[in-house]
Scaffold this motif. Structure first.
Motif, PDB file in Angstrom:
ATOM      1  N   GLU A   1       0.837  -1.215   0.000  1.00 58.59           N
ATOM      2  CA  GLU A   1       0.000   0.000   0.000  1.00 58.59           C
ATOM      3  C   GLU A   1       0.871   1.263   0.000  1.00 58.59           C
ATOM      4  OE1 GLU A   1      -2.203  -3.434   1.370  1.00 58.59           O
ATOM      5  OE2 GLU A   1      -0.378  -2.538   2.196  1.00 58.59           O
ATOM      6  N   ARG A   2       0.436   2.271  -0.760  1.00 59.22           N
ATOM      7  CA  ARG A   2       1.236   3.477  -0.942  1.00 59.22           C
ATOM      8  C   ARG A   2       0.533   4.770  -0.511  1.00 59.22           C
ATOM      9  NH1 ARG A   2       5.923   2.859  -0.364  1.00 59.22           N
ATOM     10  NH2 ARG A   2       4.970   1.233   0.894  1.00 59.22           N
ATOM     11  N   ALA A   3      -0.771   4.751  -0.280  1.00 50.02           N
ATOM     12  CA  ALA A   3      -1.499   5.991   0.003  1.00 50.02           C
ATOM     13  C   ALA A   3      -0.991   6.680   1.271  1.00 50.02           C
ATOM     14  CB  ALA A   3      -2.994   5.706   0.117  1.00 50.02           C
ATOM     15  N   GLU A   4      -0.782   5.930   2.317  1.00 50.07           N
ATOM     16  CA  GLU A   4      -0.312   6.515   3.579  1.00 50.07           C
ATOM     17  C   GLU A   4       1.087   7.109   3.432  1.00 50.07           C
ATOM     18  OE1 GLU A   4       0.501   5.182   8.233  1.00 50.07           O
ATOM     19  OE2 GLU A   4      -0.735   3.915   6.914  1.00 50.07           O
ATOM     20  N   SER A   5       1.949   6.411   2.718  1.00 51.21           N
ATOM     21  CA  SER A   5       3.308   6.926   2.496  1.00 51.21           C
ATOM     22  C   SER A   5       3.276   8.222   1.700  1.00 51.21           C
ATOM     23  CB  SER A   5       4.134   5.886   1.746  1.00 51.21           C
ATOM     24  OG  SER A   5       4.277   4.708   2.506  1.00 51.21           O
ATOM     25  N   LEU A   6       2.416   8.290   0.699  1.00 58.44           N
ATOM     26  CA  LEU A   6       2.303   9.513  -0.104  1.00 58.44           C
ATOM     27  C   LEU A   6       1.750  10.659   0.724  1.00 58.44           C
ATOM     28  CD1 LEU A   6       1.072   7.918  -3.425  1.00 58.44           C
ATOM     29  CD2 LEU A   6       3.023   9.465  -3.229  1.00 58.44           C
ATOM     30  N   ALA A   7       0.850  10.389   1.651  1.00 54.72           N
ATOM     31  CA  ALA A   7       0.324  11.443   2.533  1.00 54.72           C
ATOM     32  C   ALA A   7       1.456  12.046   3.366  1.00 54.72           C
ATOM     33  CB  ALA A   7      -0.758  10.861   3.436  1.00 54.72           C
ATOM     34  N   LYS A   8       2.373  11.202   3.835  1.00 54.63           N
ATOM     35  CA  LYS A   8       3.522  11.698   4.601  1.00 54.63           C
ATOM     36  C   LYS A   8       4.434  12.564   3.728  1.00 54.63           C
ATOM     37  CE  LYS A   8       3.647   7.723   7.752  1.00 54.63           C
ATOM     38  NZ  LYS A   8       4.423   6.530   8.189  1.00 54.63           N
TER      39      LYS A   8
ATOM     40  N   LYS B   1       9.695   3.620  -0.024  1.00 62.09           N
ATOM     41  CA  LYS B   1      10.118   2.783   1.096  1.00 62.09           C
ATOM     42  C   LYS B   1       9.002   1.809   1.458  1.00 62.09           C
ATOM     43  CE  LYS B   1      12.787   6.556   3.239  1.00 62.09           C
ATOM     44  NZ  LYS B   1      12.896   7.412   4.460  1.00 62.09           N
ATOM     45  N   TRP B   2       9.389   0.588   1.801  1.00 62.17           N
ATOM     46  CA  TRP B   2       8.424  -0.421   2.208  1.00 62.17           C
ATOM     47  C   TRP B   2       8.840  -1.020   3.547  1.00 62.17           C
ATOM     48  CZ3 TRP B   2       9.686   0.616  -2.744  1.00 62.17           C
ATOM     49  CH2 TRP B   2       8.646   0.745  -3.687  1.00 62.17           C
ATOM     50  N   ASP B   3       7.873  -1.363   4.367  1.00 58.78           N
ATOM     51  CA  ASP B   3       8.162  -2.047   5.624  1.00 58.78           C
ATOM     52  C   ASP B   3       8.347  -3.534   5.334  1.00 58.78           C
ATOM     53  OD1 ASP B   3       7.914   0.285   7.128  1.00 58.78           O
ATOM     54  OD2 ASP B   3       5.753   0.009   7.413  1.00 58.78           O
ATOM     55  N   GLY B   4       9.523  -4.051   5.618  1.00 57.22           N
ATOM     56  CA  GLY B   4       9.807  -5.451   5.331  1.00 57.22           C
ATOM     57  C   GLY B   4      10.558  -5.612   4.026  1.00 57.22           C
ATOM     58  N   ASP B   5      10.797  -6.846   3.668  1.00 54.73           N
ATOM     59  CA  ASP B   5      11.549  -7.173   2.458  1.00 54.73           C
ATOM     60  C   ASP B   5      10.631  -7.054   1.243  1.00 54.73           C
ATOM     61  OD1 ASP B   5      13.792  -8.271   0.933  1.00 54.73           O
ATOM     62  OD2 ASP B   5      12.572 -10.063   0.771  1.00 54.73           O
ATOM     63  N   LEU B   6      10.939  -6.115   0.346  1.00 58.59           N
ATOM     64  CA  LEU B   6      10.070  -5.862  -0.801  1.00 58.59           C
ATOM     65  C   LEU B   6       9.915  -7.103  -1.681  1.00 58.59           C
ATOM     66  CD1 LEU B   6       8.370  -4.034  -2.585  1.00 58.59           C
ATOM     67  CD2 LEU B   6      10.486  -3.185  -3.652  1.00 58.59           C
ATOM     68  N   LYS B   7      10.996  -7.832  -1.895  1.00 58.23           N
ATOM     69  CA  LYS B   7      10.916  -9.027  -2.739  1.00 58.23           C
ATOM     70  C   LYS B   7       9.912 -10.035  -2.175  1.00 58.23           C
ATOM     71  CE  LYS B   7      15.537  -8.904  -4.825  1.00 58.23           C
ATOM     72  NZ  LYS B   7      16.825  -9.626  -4.983  1.00 58.23           N
ATOM     73  N   GLN B   8       9.915 -10.201  -0.874  1.00 54.66           N
ATOM     74  CA  GLN B   8       8.995 -11.141  -0.251  1.00 54.66           C
ATOM     75  C   GLN B   8       7.561 -10.632  -0.305  1.00 54.66           C
ATOM     76  OE1 GLN B   8       9.803 -14.338   0.885  1.00 54.66           O
ATOM     77  NE2 GLN B   8       7.558 -14.424   0.750  1.00 54.66           N
ATOM     78  N   LEU B   9       7.389  -9.314  -0.114  1.00 55.19           N
ATOM     79  CA  LEU B   9       6.052  -8.724  -0.214  1.00 55.19           C
ATOM     80  C   LEU B   9       5.476  -8.943  -1.613  1.00 55.19           C
ATOM     81  CD1 LEU B   9       6.639  -5.308   1.632  1.00 55.19           C
ATOM     82  CD2 LEU B   9       5.460  -7.333   2.532  1.00 55.19           C
ATOM     83  N   LEU B  10       6.303  -8.719  -2.619  1.00 53.45           N
ATOM     84  CA  LEU B  10       5.863  -8.917  -3.999  1.00 53.45           C
ATOM     85  C   LEU B  10       5.529 -10.380  -4.262  1.00 53.45           C
ATOM     86  CD1 LEU B  10       8.457  -6.614  -5.808  1.00 53.45           C
ATOM     87  CD2 LEU B  10       5.994  -6.202  -5.648  1.00 53.45           C
ATOM     88  N   GLN B  11       6.347 -11.296  -3.729  1.00 51.37           N
ATOM     89  CA  GLN B  11       6.095 -12.719  -3.939  1.00 51.37           C
ATOM     90  C   GLN B  11       4.786 -13.146  -3.283  1.00 51.37           C
ATOM     91  OE1 GLN B  11       7.826 -14.858  -5.984  1.00 51.37           O
ATOM     92  NE2 GLN B  11       6.003 -16.074  -5.580  1.00 51.37           N
ATOM     93  N   ASN B  12       4.510 -12.593  -2.110  1.00 47.36           N
ATOM     94  CA  ASN B  12       3.253 -12.915  -1.435  1.00 47.36           C
ATOM     95  C   ASN B  12       2.049 -12.501  -2.280  1.00 47.36           C
ATOM     96  OD1 ASN B  12       4.733 -13.864   0.730  1.00 47.36           O
ATOM     97  ND2 ASN B  12       4.495 -12.004   1.960  1.00 47.36           N
ATOM     98  N   VAL B  13       2.157 -11.325  -2.909  1.00 48.54           N
ATOM     99  CA  VAL B  13       1.049 -10.845  -3.742  1.00 48.54           C
ATOM    100  C   VAL B  13       0.969 -11.662  -5.033  1.00 48.54           C
ATOM    101  CG1 VAL B  13       0.101  -8.857  -4.987  1.00 48.54           C
ATOM    102  CG2 VAL B  13       1.115  -8.547  -2.728  1.00 48.54           C
ATOM    103  N   ARG B  14       2.106 -12.051  -5.594  1.00 50.24           N
ATOM    104  CA  ARG B  14       2.095 -12.935  -6.770  1.00 50.24           C
ATOM    105  C   ARG B  14       1.323 -14.220  -6.463  1.00 50.24           C
ATOM    106  NH1 ARG B  14       7.689 -11.691  -6.977  1.00 50.24           N
ATOM    107  NH2 ARG B  14       8.195 -10.217  -8.659  1.00 50.24           N
TER     108      ARG B  14
END
Length: 289
Positions: free
Chosen positions: A158-165, A238-251
């Motif tokens: 998710e990116r909306a909260e990061s963009l608000a900051k 910026k992402w919380d956690g390992d981006l590669k793993q986050l992407l794999q989870n969504v895949r």
């Protein structure tokens, strides 16, 4: 949707005489006492195999062999063997040029793009419109008009909260935050309407928006930061956690959802890729405005 994937050599084959052919392919049975030509045919009701060859009896087709033949005859789509996300990635790569991605297939524009000179004002327009789109996507999955949308809640992408900051930081620096413009408003309205009636098409936009930002989007963000922000890294990248793993989870979730789709529904999803690129490209061009 999309699959593309001899000269005669007979003249080079030396001529083979009939006698040579027989010598190679047949084996005559003879003994010192009985020659081939004096074998008595005493039982005409039995078949006589003059050459001593063994032939297999034809095997009746079974359900397994029929299924195997049908599977072999099916059209295979690029990436299909690795899951539906790979199919989506393959189609997306076809819309890139070689200078954008090594797997790109699209012809480069004849007219070169204008010199890349981003401005803070243009970048702010891009960030504002991007936030509107991410807000919309995240509200859609939270509401989940279709049960499969709920699979994509709280993925970590998710990116909306990061963009608000980030927009709050710009405001602290004295910049005026603009209202969303046509590119963001149009895309937001489109995905909102799409999500209510066409889940396969919506998933295409969801995939391309988040995954493109994690790849090419990050490179653009780094370049802009070097040129106009003194190298500051925004929360957007910026992402919380390992981006590669986050992407794999969504895949994995996307592949799971697509398992329940027909081939026609999968193709319909893939056909939406070009529209996704069109909308996101209009927002990206705001950086140069």
């Amino acid at each position: 949707m999309n699959t593309q994937l001899f000269g005669s050599k007979m003249a080079s084959i030396p001529a083979i005489s009939q006698s040579q052919l027989l010598l190679k392919k047949t084996q005559f049975i003879s003994t010192p006492k009985t020659s081939f030509f004096t074998i008595p045919i005493s039982k005409p009701n039995k078949s006589l195999n003059l050459y001593g060859l063994k032939f297999k009896k034809p095997v009746a087709a079974t359900a397994e062999t029929a299924a195997a033949a049908e599977e072999k005859g099916k059209k295979r789509y690029p990436g299909e063997g690795k899951g539906f996300v790979e199919e989506m990635r393959f189609v997306a790569m076809k819309l890139h040029t070689k200078d954008q991605a090594k797997e790109g297939e699209k012809e480069a524009q004849e007219k070169p793009l204008p010199k890349w000179e981003p401005s803070v004002d243009g970048y702010l327009k891009f960030l504002v419109d991007s936030k509107l789109v991410y807000d919309t996507l995240e509200k859609i999955v939270d509401k989940a008009d279709y049960p499969e949308y709920a699979e994509f809640r709280n993925t970590g992408l998710e990116r909306a909260e990061s963009l608000a900051k980030d927009l709050a930081w710009f405001k602290e620096q004295g910049y005026s935050i603009p209202e969303p413009s046509s590119p963001g408003l149009n895309y937001s309205a489109y995905v909102e309407e799409l999500s209510k009636k066409d889940p396969q098409a919506f998933i295409c936009h969801f995939y391309n928006t988040y995954f493109a930002h994690s790849a090419g989007g990050r490179m653009i963000g780094k370049k802009v930061a070097e040129m106009i922000l003194n190298g500051k890294e925004l929360e957007f990248y910026k992402w919380d956690g390992d981006l590669k793993q986050l992407l794999q989870n969504v895949r994995d979730k996307l592949n799971k959802v697509a398992e329940n789709w027909t081939r026609e529904e999968k193709n319909h999803c893939l056909e939406e890729t070009e529209k996704s690129f069109k909308f996101s490209g209009e927002i990206l061009r705001l950086i140069l405005s």
